[in-house]
Design an enzyme around this catalytic site. Structure first.
Site, PDB file in Angstrom:
ATOM      1  N   ASP A 104       0.843  -1.196   0.000  1.00 22.04           N
ATOM      2  CA  ASP A 104       0.000   0.000   0.000  1.00 22.04           C
ATOM      3  C   ASP A 104       0.882   1.250   0.000  1.00 22.04           C
ATOM      4  O   ASP A 104       2.048   1.203   0.409  1.00 22.04           O
ATOM      5  CB  ASP A 104      -0.885   0.026   1.253  1.00 22.04           C
ATOM      6  CG  ASP A 104      -1.837  -1.159   1.302  1.00 22.04           C
ATOM      7  OD1 ASP A 104      -2.176  -1.689   0.223  1.00 22.04           O
ATOM      8  OD2 ASP A 104      -2.215  -1.557   2.418  1.00 22.04           O
TER       9      ASP A 104
HETATM   10  N1  URA Z   1      -1.078  -6.037   3.698  1.00 25.66           N
HETATM   11  C1  URA Z   1      -1.604  -4.805   3.740  1.00 25.66           C
HETATM   12  O1  URA Z   1      -2.651  -4.591   4.324  1.00 25.66           O
HETATM   13  N2  URA Z   1      -0.937  -3.816   3.139  1.00 25.66           N
HETATM   14  C2  URA Z   1       0.231  -3.992   2.503  1.00 25.66           C
HETATM   15  O2  URA Z   1       0.809  -3.039   1.990  1.00 25.66           O
HETATM   16  C3  URA Z   1       0.762  -5.294   2.471  1.00 25.66           C
HETATM   17  C4  URA Z   1       0.088  -6.311   3.079  1.00 25.66           C
END
Ligand code: URA
Length: 237
Positions: A104
């Site tokens: 993310d």
């Molecule tokens: N899980 C998440 O919620 N976000 C990420 O960036 C990676 C794994």
């Protein structure tokens, strides 16, 4: 065996037209003999190719470890945001780079950037059980029954199933730090897992892919090439 111009252009810095030009100028040699044509076939594993007498280290693919900072998107291109591929320095850049799996925008840590689709698939496919390790800072303490639930796997209200995780509390207290290892990469997976336990992730960092740790010498935004031995470590379960 592949064409010299195709191979050299795939290394990143030269176009096929550039290769044609430097071959014309007599600057490329294959096994010590000046190449006369840019479409001559070479064996990357065996033939020694030099430019102005300097041996070129030719690689079919490149594998880059990035310490992703916050605010950067896991994509090759974006009209609105800086991408992880924008952070690759010129000397490592080549066409076709993409992040293998997405973090993310607000997640930090280990991103593999490569031009090798098969390797990316091998690392990411849940079937191969290659665990990705994250450090999550949580809003609330985690109970033993929360841990057991995460370790069993979860089916969310919308029917999404999230496979079992390995969970370890690293630092207890008000905003605990928890290590969580998962082998699939569904959208917002870690955040959704903790949300299912009534918690909230306030910071998330990926520290490891397979058995390869993020190099602690890399500052946020920095990257370096992954060595062949390290690639093997990534594939280890
Ligand atoms: N899980 C998440 O919620 N976000 C990420 O960036 C990676 C794994």
């Amino acid at each position: 065996m592949e064409r010299l111009d195709k191979i050299l252009a795939s290394q990143g810095t030269l176009s096929r037209r550039d290769v044609k030009e430097i071959v014309k100028q007599g600057r490329i040699a294959v096994n010590g003999i000046t190449a006369k044509k840019s479409d001559v076939k070479i064996d990357m594993g065996k033939d020694a190719v030099t430019l102005d007498g300097e041996l070129l280290s030719l690689k079919k693919h490149i594998y880059i470890m990035l310490n992703k900072p916050q605010g950067v998107v896991s994509a090759s291109e974006s009209d609105t945001d800086k991408t992880v591929v924008d952070l690759v320095p010129d000397e490592l850049f080549r066409k076709g780079l993409f992040p293998a799996g997405r973090l993310d925008k607000d997640t930090t840590g280990f991103v593999l950037i490569t031009d090798d689709g098969d390797f990316a698939h091998e690392i990411l496919s849940p079937k191969n059980h290659i665990f990705k390790t994250y450090l999550a800072t949580l809003e609330h303490p985690l109970t033993q029954s929360d841990i057991e639930m995460l370790e069993r796997g979860i089916t969310l209200a919308d029917g999404t199933t999230l496979k079992e995780a390995k969970v370890e509390v690293i630092k207890d207290g008000e905003h605990p730090k928890v290590q969580i290892m998962i082998c699939e990469g569904k959208y917002h997976q870690v955040k959704r897992m903790f949300a299912a336990a009534g918690n909230k992730v306030i910071a998330l960092h990926r520290s490891k892919m397979g058995n390869l740790e993020l190099d602690s010498a890399l500052k946020p935004g920095e990257c370096r090439e992954i060595t062949p031995n390290e690639l093997d470590l990534m594939k280890k379960r």
